[in-house]
Write an enzyme that holds these catalytic residues in place. Structure first.
Site, PDB file in Angstrom:
ATOM      1  N   GLU A 115      43.218  51.816  44.026  1.00  0.00           N
ATOM      2  CA  GLU A 115      43.385  50.663  43.151  1.00  0.00           C
ATOM      3  C   GLU A 115      42.340  49.617  43.505  1.00  0.00           C
ATOM      4  O   GLU A 115      41.557  49.789  44.435  1.00  0.00           O
ATOM      5  CB  GLU A 115      44.817  50.111  43.249  1.00  0.00           C
ATOM      6  CG  GLU A 115      45.215  49.668  44.636  1.00  0.00           C
ATOM      7  CD  GLU A 115      46.730  49.423  44.771  1.00  0.00           C
ATOM      8  OE1 GLU A 115      47.525  50.110  44.132  1.00  0.00           O
ATOM      9  OE2 GLU A 115      47.089  48.525  45.539  1.00  0.00           O
TER      10      GLU A 115
ATOM     11  N   HIS B 246      50.890  44.522  44.866  1.00  0.00           N
ATOM     12  CA  HIS B 246      50.525  44.847  46.233  1.00  0.00           C
ATOM     13  C   HIS B 246      49.689  43.711  46.812  1.00  0.00           C
ATOM     14  O   HIS B 246      48.812  43.191  46.146  1.00  0.00           O
ATOM     15  CB  HIS B 246      49.676  46.121  46.286  1.00  0.00           C
ATOM     16  CG  HIS B 246      50.464  47.359  45.982  1.00  0.00           C
ATOM     17  ND1 HIS B 246      49.857  48.503  45.534  1.00  0.00           N
ATOM     18  CD2 HIS B 246      51.773  47.631  46.072  1.00  0.00           C
ATOM     19  CE1 HIS B 246      50.786  49.442  45.360  1.00  0.00           C
ATOM     20  NE2 HIS B 246      51.955  48.932  45.678  1.00  0.00           N
TER      21      HIS B 246
END
Lengths: 307, 393
Positions: free
Chosen positions: A220, A258
């Protein structure tokens, strides 16, 4: 037949009597995982009971490991105490500590990582779904499930999956299993900026594992861990690799769930990472629905059999 | 979590990092009081918003510049009146801008030279890094790109803390000597303590300045904190300014939902951060634009799903909703019941596509089908994304 953990691995659970830890201990026991001990300071001598299972609880990791031969710990301890729980595994010389806990202060992890330098214990996580090495039974029963990932979606086989994200990992595994392709081991390394085991560490293990024939690398935005892994793959890994990067539409400077998923500069965007993947010969999944297919394309190009 | 410049400077002073004397004001009545603390003479007026680029920003009424130099305190008072309550648009605020609710008056320091100094986490080494440059007052990204040799980095070993030789290295690289060197060394040590003790994610001083009398001062201050560590810093949590945050994001955090507003028209509701991000991506891939990032977490309850629907629908731009749930452990049927209840409770009129996969998915799909709701089922992420994009177009 797998990396880091096998169906024979004996594990202990730190935080086994907490609601979260207890719930996932039961699921791991149901999956057939060798959960041999629990650790909750102050509850040593008691037992964790689930069906026919009677798991002894100890006051410390060292006691638990000594009495049961556990070599791996799954950490379900709340954030303020999680760093200490990891250090306890290091002190007890476990092979592996898998920290599931989400929300550990970055400073705590900076200190933990420093303290782990030169020590035997490997850390996976924190803020991760854990790991699964599927078993041979129905719905991969009998495997080693550490953490919070669903066991039943796995299938024993030869594809290694590494990812920072939980549900995105399940998505990839589900696609593989649906297509009849099994997994050697699935590793969720976690979404925090400071973590124990990197994408590259896991890729190196998969590359060296004779039973892993292909790899799915899921990343990511934020940091350069995926880029580092991709460059190593280009130079060293002959196995087919498919890659996916989440966060192409994420606005710069915002933390996307996150703690580590934040675009800080031009080089940690999804586009930049995808470009490096392509340059390094990694077959890029166009959408998250394309992860298993991308690996099939990569395997076909290298004439590798995944099943 | 971010704080304002005036709050960051108060924090700096607490840790012995010198800043120009200043005082904040939140109402025009406060102006006189705040200015009375400052000496007569040149004064700066600074709009307090969390976004950067204030100096070059423009207010929505056409007034230019969110940071101004004034020759006298009287001028400063007048300028502050133009800024307070006005909305400032900068490169970082987006076109809507931010309303200035606090102005900050500071002594306008004599500047001999400007430098750059920041402390943040280096993800590659997992250590704090101190970044310093002789090029201050400009964008550090530009310096890093054009003249990387003018940037010095020092990595701090967390086991030992910042070492004296590292401070000396920074001082020499910045070309400081004598009184300036002595003052800068003290400032760097104290700034590091501030960074470490408060669990900051980043402290940035741009510019750091020297004055003709040998002082070294933090002329600007930008500080952000590690959200994970806020539980042990109630004094920092009290600095949070909800005016600087999106009201929908605040509401979401009350329900332990992770929501970030974006500017598209397809809302998404997803479990897991990685899946939520890639759901946005796949909407874009098939020609739509995501209206938000929304992660309901691994163990979403019915109440959370209802709250999530209400939050998404609070965005007037939303023309359709995509729900994407991979129920690994979580029971898809529970989620399906939550969706049905939420849709009924909010009286949803917009197109809704639901993609459910995982644990007990058959019952979940049956619940949706039996609900009589007008919703479209998607089999895979790609299928669901294409369907919602088509429905919204």
């Amino acid at each position: 037949m797998a990396i880091l953990i096998t169906p024979a691995t004996k594990i202990l659970i730190q935080g086994i009597t907490g609601e979260f830890g207890a719930r996932h201990t039961r699921l791991s026991l149901d999956y057939g995982t060798q959960v041999v001990a629990g650790v909750t300071p102050g509850k040593g001598g008691q037992f964790f009971e689930h069906g026919a299972h009677r798991v002894p609880i100890f006051n410390s990791v060292a006691d638990a490991a000594k009495a049961t031969g556990a070599t791996v710990s799954a950490i379900f301890v709340p954030p303020p105490f999680a760093a200490d729980a990891i250090l306890e595994c290091v002190d007890a010389n476990l092979d592996l500590a898998v920290a599931i806990t989400e929300g550990i202060p970055i400073k705590d992890m900076v200190r933990v990582k420093r303290a782990m330098e030169g020590r035997k214990t490997r850390l996976v996580g924190p803020n991760c779904p854990g790991m699964v090495s599927p078993g041979a039974g129905q719905d991969s029963h009998g495997g080693c499930r550490i953490g919070i990932a669903p066991g039943y979606i796995n299938k024993q086989g030869h594809v290694g999956v590494v990812s920072r994200s939980g549900t995105l990992t399940y998505e990839a595994v589900f696609q593989l299993t649906t297509k009849g392709i099994g997994q050697s081991t699935t590793v969720g390394i976690g979404g925090d900026p400071v973590n124990g085991t990197s994408h590259l560490d896991v890729i190196k293990l998969f590359a060296a594992d004779p039973d892993t024939h292909g790899i799915i690398l899921i990343g990511e935005i934020g940091g350069n861990a995926e880029v580092e892994a991709a460059r190593w793959i280009k130079a060293n890994c002959k196995k087919p690799v498919a890659g996916f990067i989440a966060g192409a539409t994420a606005p710069a400077g915002r933390r996307m769930g996150h703690a580590g998923a934040i675009v800080g500069g031009a080089e940690d965007t999804a586009a930049a990472k995808i470009a490096v993947f392509k340059e390094c010969g990694i077959e890029v999944a166009v959408t998250p629905s394309d992860m298993a297919d991308a690996l099939l394309r990569a395997a076909k190009a290298k004439s590798v059999t995944l099943t | 979590m971010n704080i304002h410049e005036y709050q960051a400077k108060a924090l700096f002073e607490k840790f012995g990092v010198p800043v120009p004397k200043g005082a904040p004001a939140k109402t025009p009545e406060d102006f006189i009081n705040a200015l009375s603390d400052l000496p007569d003479g040149p004064t700066m007026v600074k709009s307090q918003i969390h976004a950067g680029g204030r100096g070059k920003g423009t207010f929505t009424d056409g007034y230019k510049g969110g940071v101004k130099f004034c020759k006298t305190k009287a001028d400063a008072r007048e300028i502050a009146g133009k800024m307070l309550g006005n909305t400032l648009v900068t490169l970082q605020t987006g076109p809507a801008g931010r309303k200035v609710q606090t102005v900050y008056f500071t002594v306008a320091s004599d500047i001999k030279k400007e430098y750059y100094l920041a402390i943040l986490l280096d993800r590659t080494t997992s250590r704090p890094v101190i970044v310093a440059s002789t090029e201050g007052g400009v964008e550090i990204e530009k310096v890093a790109h054009e003249t990387p040799e003018k940037i010095t980095k020092v990595f701090v070993d967390p086991a030992y803390g910042l070492a004296d030789f590292q401070v000396r290295e920074l001082i020499f690289k910045l070309g400081l000597a004598g009184t300036e060197a002595k003052n800068a060394a003290k400032l760097i040590r104290n700034l590091y303590t501030c960074f470490w003790e408060t669990d900051a994610a980043m402290v940035e001083v741009n510019p750091l300045i020297t004055t003709p009398t040998g002082e070294v001062l933090a002329l600007d201050a930008k500080v952000s904190f590690d959200d994970n560590a806020l539980f042990r810093h109630p004094e920092i949590v009290s600095l949070r300014d909800l005016n600087e945050e999106d009201s929908k994001e605040i509401e979401a955090s009350k329900h332990s939902l992770n929501y970030i507003a974006l500017d598209g028209n397809i809302a998404c509701l997803v479990n897991g951060a990685g899946l939520a991000m890639s759901t946005m991506d796949i909407i874009k891939h098939f020609g739509g634009t995501p209206a938000n990032f929304l992660d309901v977490g691994g163990g979403a309850t019915k109440e959370q799903v209802v709250a999530a629907f209400k939050i998404i629908l609070g965005d007037a731009n939303v023309k359709g909703i995509l729900v994407n749930i991979f129920g690994g452990i979580m029971d898809c049927n529970v989620i399906a019941q939550g969706i049905v209840e939420a849709v009924k409770e909010v009286g949803l009129k917009l197109p809704l596509v639901v993609r459910l996969e995982g644990n007990n998915v058959t019952s979940g799909k049956a619940t949706l089908a039996a609900s009589g709701l007008k919703l479209v089922s998607g089999d895979t992420m790609a299928d669901a994304a294409q369907k919602i994009v088509k429905l919204v177009a």
